[in-house]
Motif scaffolding. Structure first.
Motif, mmCIF file in Angstrom:
data_model
loop_
_atom_site.group_PDB
_atom_site.id
_atom_site.type_symbol
_atom_site.label_atom_id
_atom_site.label_comp_id
_atom_site.label_asym_id
_atom_site.label_seq_id
_atom_site.Cartn_x
_atom_site.Cartn_y
_atom_site.Cartn_z
ATOM 1 N N LEU A 51 35.359 9.889 13.088
ATOM 2 C CA LEU A 51 36.411 10.518 13.894
ATOM 3 C C LEU A 51 36.292 12.026 13.809
ATOM 4 O O LEU A 51 35.743 12.562 12.849
ATOM 5 C CB LEU A 51 37.796 10.136 13.346
ATOM 6 C CG LEU A 51 38.139 8.672 13.177
ATOM 7 C CD1 LEU A 51 39.401 8.536 12.363
ATOM 8 C CD2 LEU A 51 38.311 8.034 14.526
ATOM 9 N N THR A 52 36.865 12.677 14.802
ATOM 10 C CA THR A 52 37.037 14.121 14.676
ATOM 11 C C THR A 52 38.271 14.354 13.814
ATOM 12 O O THR A 52 39.091 13.447 13.603
ATOM 13 C CB THR A 52 37.254 14.788 16.047
ATOM 14 O OG1 THR A 52 38.497 14.321 16.591
ATOM 15 C CG2 THR A 52 36.115 14.494 17.010
ATOM 16 N N GLN A 53 38.433 15.559 13.340
ATOM 17 C CA GLN A 53 39.612 15.884 12.523
ATOM 18 C C GLN A 53 40.891 15.666 13.334
ATOM 19 O O GLN A 53 41.884 15.152 12.823
ATOM 20 C CB GLN A 53 39.538 17.330 12.020
ATOM 21 C CG GLN A 53 40.701 17.708 11.109
ATOM 22 C CD GLN A 53 40.789 16.827 9.864
ATOM 23 O OE1 GLN A 53 39.800 16.596 9.195
ATOM 24 N NE2 GLN A 53 41.976 16.342 9.563
ATOM 25 N N THR A 54 40.853 16.015 14.614
ATOM 26 C CA THR A 54 42.023 15.848 15.486
ATOM 27 C C THR A 54 42.390 14.384 15.639
ATOM 28 O O THR A 54 43.570 14.016 15.564
ATOM 29 C CB THR A 54 41.734 16.473 16.869
ATOM 30 O OG1 THR A 54 41.340 17.827 16.687
ATOM 31 C CG2 THR A 54 42.937 16.406 17.777
ATOM 32 N N GLU A 55 41.394 13.526 15.861
ATOM 33 C CA GLU A 55 41.648 12.089 16.004
ATOM 34 C C GLU A 55 42.230 11.506 14.719
ATOM 35 O O GLU A 55 43.201 10.748 14.751
ATOM 36 C CB GLU A 55 40.356 11.353 16.369
ATOM 37 C CG GLU A 55 39.829 11.689 17.744
ATOM 38 C CD GLU A 55 38.396 11.230 17.983
ATOM 39 O OE1 GLU A 55 38.042 11.052 19.157
ATOM 40 O OE2 GLU A 55 37.636 11.068 17.003
ATOM 41 N N LYS A 56 41.644 11.900 13.596
ATOM 42 C CA LYS A 56 42.121 11.401 12.300
ATOM 43 C C LYS A 56 43.567 11.826 12.063
ATOM 44 O O LYS A 56 44.406 11.021 11.647
ATOM 45 C CB LYS A 56 41.217 11.914 11.183
ATOM 46 C CG LYS A 56 41.590 11.378 9.820
ATOM 47 C CD LYS A 56 40.627 11.888 8.755
ATOM 48 C CE LYS A 56 41.028 11.393 7.375
ATOM 49 N NZ LYS A 56 40.140 11.892 6.331
#
Length: 109
Positions: A20-25
């Protein structure tokens, strides 16, 4: 028919890794907190209880392409003077509606 798996009464001996990207996480963690579920429970419930709609647009696209080819052939004959012009505005409007419906279906995935 929707299969429901009881999350509470089973042995968890398997793992699954995703990237995941940090934003998705952050978004997933935030949603889990808002739902007052552990991250594990939130992901399991989200995955197992939601349906993903799969639409096969290929047959529709093939037919739309055939219709487009027919319109091109008719247009060439009109332009060459083979027969008198006909007002195709209604046909073009219907073709646009079909195209828009296909685009809407593909965006719902």
């Amino acid at each position: 028919m929707r299969r429901c798996i009881k999350i509470e009464n089973r042995k968890r001996n398997q793992t699954l890794s995703i990237r995941l990207t940090q934003t998705e996480k952050s978004a997933i963690i935030s949603k889990a907190k808002k739902s007052k579920l552990s991250l594990n429970e939130y992901i399991l419930k989200s995955s197992l209880q939601s349906e993903i709609k799969v639409v096969d647009l290929q047959p529709l696209l093939v037919e739309l392409k055939r219709i487009g080819n027919n319109l091109n052939q008719i247009t060439r004959k009109i332009n060459s003077g083979a027969f008198n012009s006909y007002n195709f505005s209604e046909m073009i409007a219907m073709q646009r509606k079909i195209y828009d419906a296909i685009i809407n279906l593909s965006e719902e995935k």
